[in-house]
Design an enzyme around this catalytic site. Structure first.
Site, PDB file in Angstrom:
ATOM      1  N   ASP A  76       6.971  20.707  -9.982  1.00 27.86           N
ATOM      2  CA  ASP A  76       8.130  21.212 -10.699  1.00 27.86           C
ATOM      3  C   ASP A  76       8.741  20.091 -11.532  1.00 27.86           C
ATOM      4  OD1 ASP A  76       9.940  23.704 -10.905  1.00 27.86           O
ATOM      5  OD2 ASP A  76      11.335  22.026 -10.749  1.00 27.86           O
ATOM      6  N   THR A  77       9.264  20.460 -12.696  1.00 27.64           N
ATOM      7  CA  THR A  77       9.867  19.497 -13.620  1.00 27.64           C
ATOM      8  C   THR A  77      11.239  19.991 -14.060  1.00 27.64           C
ATOM      9  OG1 THR A  77       7.689  18.854 -14.466  1.00 27.64           O
ATOM     10  CG2 THR A  77       9.586  18.318 -15.849  1.00 27.64           C
TER      11      THR A  77
END
Length: 192
Positions: A76-77
């Site tokens: 996830d970013t």
């Protein structure tokens, strides 16, 4: 492929074409498995806590189907600006507001990765500082209409036009900004 990894069935749980390309570039044999996950996190989480939580959350739907030798990778970013997470914009107005807030400013891009098997899980993260020049309204408008950055945290892709004309400098990994700290992932994988 690195021979020490050949004993694993590597599963990438990501629909991101950028992450999939990184795995190909690393010469990893892998399969793609996708499951819908509502990316919601507790309000009290900050920065790396958010991406660590979401990378782990994305791995949970696979818990009952992992078999011996499976290695699941989720990621996830977020874009972190002024103590606030900028996720993926829902529409033009949100994208415009995000890019306007990044203009002439420094922000952080944080990417977390979860590596999970039947026996272990490791979550790690990486942070890169990104400095944008002052963006004009015309530049922002052109970018959004041309590139439709609705699948990108912070409403931009560093590898796209806006990154080429708008980013003065970065401190950290370019690939972390693109959505996967490849150098750290490689290190973790070969240490297994």
């Amino acid at each position: 492929m690195i021979s020490s990894l050949s004993k694993f069935n590597i599963i990438l749980a990501s629909g991101s074409p950028r992450r999939q390309q990184f795995f190909k570039d690393l010469h990893l044999d892998f399969e793609i498995r996708l499951k819908e996950v509502e990316e919601v996190y507790p309000d009290h989480l900050k920065g790396t806590e958010i991406t660590d939580f979401l990378a782990d959350l994305k791995s949970k739907p696979f818990d009952l189907e992992l078999t011996e030798g499976d290695l699941l990778i989720t990621s996830d970013t977020i874009v972190w600006l002024n103590d606030k997470a900028l996720g993926k914009p829902k529409n033009y107005e949100e994208a415009f507001a995000m890019l306007k807030s990044l203009s002439n400013n420094k922000h952080q891009v944080i990417t977390s990765v979860s590596i999970k098997s039947k026996k272990l899980q490791k979550v790690f993260n990486d942070t890169t500082d990104v400095y944008f020049k002052e963006l004009t309204d015309n530049e922002i408008d052109f970018y959004i209409k041309t590139y439709q950055p609705y699948d990108k945290a912070g409403a931009y892709g560093i590898q796209e036009w806006i990154g080429k004309i708008g980013i003065d400098k970065i401190e950290g990994s370019y690939f972390t900004v693109m959505g996967l700290p490849v150098h750290k992932l490689y290190k973790e994988l070969i240490s297994l």
